[in-house]
Design an enzyme around this catalytic site. Structure first.
Site, PDB file in Angstrom:
ATOM      1  N   HIS A   1       0.806  -1.215   0.000  1.00  0.00           N
ATOM      2  CA  HIS A   1       0.000   0.000   0.000  1.00  0.00           C
ATOM      3  C   HIS A   1       0.840   1.267   0.000  1.00  0.00           C
ATOM      4  CE1 HIS A   1      -3.720  -2.422   1.511  1.00  0.00           C
ATOM      5  NE2 HIS A   1      -3.409  -2.680   0.270  1.00  0.00           N
TER       6      HIS A   1
ATOM      7  N   SER B   1      -1.014  -1.097  -6.250  1.00  0.00           N
ATOM      8  CA  SER B   1      -0.821  -2.310  -7.051  1.00  0.00           C
ATOM      9  C   SER B   1      -0.189  -2.018  -8.395  1.00  0.00           C
ATOM     10  CB  SER B   1      -2.172  -3.000  -7.286  1.00  0.00           C
ATOM     11  OG  SER B   1      -2.664  -3.552  -6.099  1.00  0.00           O
TER      12      SER B   1
ATOM     13  N   LYS C   1     -15.466  -7.812  -7.237  1.00  0.00           N
ATOM     14  CA  LYS C   1     -14.666  -8.726  -8.058  1.00  0.00           C
ATOM     15  C   LYS C   1     -14.045  -9.824  -7.191  1.00  0.00           C
ATOM     16  CE  LYS C   1     -11.476  -8.772 -11.901  1.00  0.00           C
ATOM     17  NZ  LYS C   1     -10.713  -8.015 -12.870  1.00  0.00           N
ATOM     18  N   ASP C   2     -13.571  -9.435  -6.007  1.00  0.00           N
ATOM     19  CA  ASP C   2     -12.986 -10.428  -5.105  1.00  0.00           C
ATOM     20  C   ASP C   2     -14.052 -11.403  -4.607  1.00  0.00           C
ATOM     21  OD1 ASP C   2     -10.350  -8.463  -3.426  1.00  0.00           O
ATOM     22  OD2 ASP C   2     -10.467  -9.442  -5.385  1.00  0.00           O
TER      23      ASP C   2
ATOM     24  N   GLU D   1       3.209 -34.295  -0.635  1.00  0.00           N
ATOM     25  CA  GLU D   1       1.974 -33.888  -1.305  1.00  0.00           C
ATOM     26  C   GLU D   1       2.315 -33.197  -2.640  1.00  0.00           C
ATOM     27  OE1 GLU D   1      -0.504 -35.644  -0.088  1.00  0.00           O
ATOM     28  OE2 GLU D   1      -1.846 -33.958   0.300  1.00  0.00           O
TER      29      GLU D   1
END
Lengths: 377, 112
Positions: free
Chosen positions: A201, A205, A227-228, A271
């Site tokens: 921040h 972005s 959107k998230d 895994e």
């Protein structure tokens, strides 16, 4: 006009991160994985907390306590399957998030990038220790193989291994401390996530074009909250499908057998999310060399901002490098496949070849970028 | 003579390859010029700061338009793509000046 949400000392922290945060207009779905990782972390912490209420970290009781959770605890089966498969989704989101960072040159936000690498390592550690807790065959033998790698450390190696084990082999002391670490690491991850976001921040972005987007910003809410949310719904749907329809798809059947130090499984493997690194480890015939290659397969990410010499940010305008990037992604898929194969021909040679190709990307990519810059000069 | 034709051939090849690479890069499809997409190092930032207002306004317009098209996942119509021959390296003189000044300052600071 100053609003409550922008002036209250506590609320303004959330406001500046989730509501009034200026965000680029053109960030794509590749930018959803940050929030999805937050969702994964929350899911793992909540399900893990409730699992921890019923789990016993003792060699004689661990396996049975997991059966107790699956059969007797109300919705214990759901908690366990969400937690086990949630780890897989965590790593899917992690690798896509890191891949986005590599492709679009987001690593140039150095403090965000380095804290991100710390988060990746912490998550890998937590996942590794979490897999030991059910105390199945693969839990025990996976722990034995990986902790034994520490003996490659010159001079102090054997001492360090026994210090980690709390004894002369993976045993009760190891299981108990792995449980303690597995419990606390997610909270350390939460703290480092806050540091990661703090640094992000400071700059805002990145975006798919790699341009400074200060001339065209929109508020995080409602555009990217919505959107998230869409991203959350898609991921939760996929998680439901896997957890409820085929919960053991990504697991190893060997882990349905209780741990037996006297019986070694034919094919010890971690895994799926560790298989590419496992393949790199096994492709070096020397123990210390293999351990160094294993570490470097992740730590080489830290080289990216230092070796960045191109004129433009990201690979959006470098078609040759875009091709090389996707070849590297394919290489990781092949190494994942190889990690699950026995150490026999032709898999040994293929693993070695693709290990070289994997590391070559990080050397050839900057050279190719420089060449392309010279061409369009 | 073959010897004197070689440099001309090479420079023509360089031009052809440069044009192909420029078009393949793709930033021209957003109506951007090469100097619009330079990563903003401290030198580039200072060079941008020294640009005349008209050039800054034109640069900002192209970047804004590109960001909008990128968000829509579209390119500009083909007739509006920046052509290789029309690309102006408007930032280069300022950038060279900034780099020259920085290097001079660094060499002075080494002395004292």
């Amino acid at each position: 006009m100053a609003t409550f949400r922008s002036t209250h000392p506590l609320i303004k922290i959330l406001n500046n991160a989730l509501v009034d945060l200026p965000a680029p207009t053109n960030i794509s779905s590749w930018w959803n994985f940050g929030s999805l990782l937050g969702l994964c972390l929350t899911t793992q912490i909540l399900t893990g907390l409730f699992l921890a209420m019923h789990y016993t970290p003792h060699v004689d009781l661990a396996f049975s306590s997991v059966i107790h959770i699956m059969r007797d605890v109300n919705y214990g089966w759901l908690l366990r399957t969400i937690h086990a498969n949630g780890a897989s989704f965590f790593f899917i989101c992690l690798y896509l998030h890191v891949g986005r960072g590599m492709f679009y040159g987001s690593y140039l936000y150095m403090m965000t990038w380095f804290s991100g690498i710390a988060l990746l390592l912490l998550t890998m550690g937590a996942a590794f220790m979490g897999y030991v807790l059910p105390w199945g065959q693969m839990s025990f033998w996976g722990a034995t193989v990986i902790t034994n790698l520490l003996s490659a450390i010159p001079y102090m190696g054997d001492t360090v291994v026994q210090w980690v084990w709390g004894g002369f082999a993976v045993d009760n002391a190891t299981l108990n401390r792995f449980f303690s670490f597995h419990f606390i690491i997610p909270f350390i991850i939460m703290a480092v996530v806050m540091i990661h976001l703090l640094f992000l921040h400071q700059t805002g972005s990145n975006n798919p074009l790699g341009l400074k987007s200060d001339t065209d910003k929109i508020p995080f809410h409602p555009y990217f909250t919505i959107k998230d949310l869409v991203g959350f719904l898609i991921m939760l749907s996929l998680m439901c499908l896997l957890t409820l329809l085929n919960p053991n798809l990504l697991g190893d059947p060997e882990n349905f057998n209780p741990a037996n130090p006297l019986v070694t499984p034919v094919h010890i493997q971690p895994e799926w999310y560790f298989l590419f690194a496992y393949a790199i480890l096994r492709s070096i015939p020397n123990k210390l060399g293999g351990v160094i290659a294993l570490l470097m397969s992740i730590l080489i990410l830290a080289i990216l901002p230092i070796w960045h010499k191109s004129s433009l940010r990201g690979l959006s305008f470098y078609p040759l490098n875009k091709f090389m990037f996707w070849m590297m992604v394919g290489t990781v898929f092949i190494l994942t496949w190889i990690g699950a194969k026995p150490v026999e021909d032709p898999y040994v040679f293929i693993g070695q070849l693709f290990t070289v190709i994997y590391f070559s990307y990080f050397i050839l990519a900057p050279v190719s970028l420089k060449m392309w810059d010279f061409l369009i000069k | 003579m073959a010897v004197s034709k070689a440099p001309a051939f090479l420079s023509q090849l360089r031009l052809t390859l440069g044009r192909m690479a420029y078009n393949a890069s793709g930033f021209n499809k957003y109506g951007l010029m090469h100097d619009d997409v330079l990563y903003e190092t401290p030198d580039v930032e200072e060079a941008i700061r020294r640009l005349p207002t008209k050039l800054v306004d034109e640069r900002n317009y192209r970047i804004l338009r590109a960001l909008q098209y990128s968000g829509l996942k579209k390119y500009l119509p083909k007739n509006e793509w920046t052509k290789y021959e029309e690309d102006v390296r408007y930032l280069q003189p300022y950038l060279e000046e900034v780099i020259r000044e920085r290097k001079e300052k660094e060499s002075w600071e080494k002395m004292f």
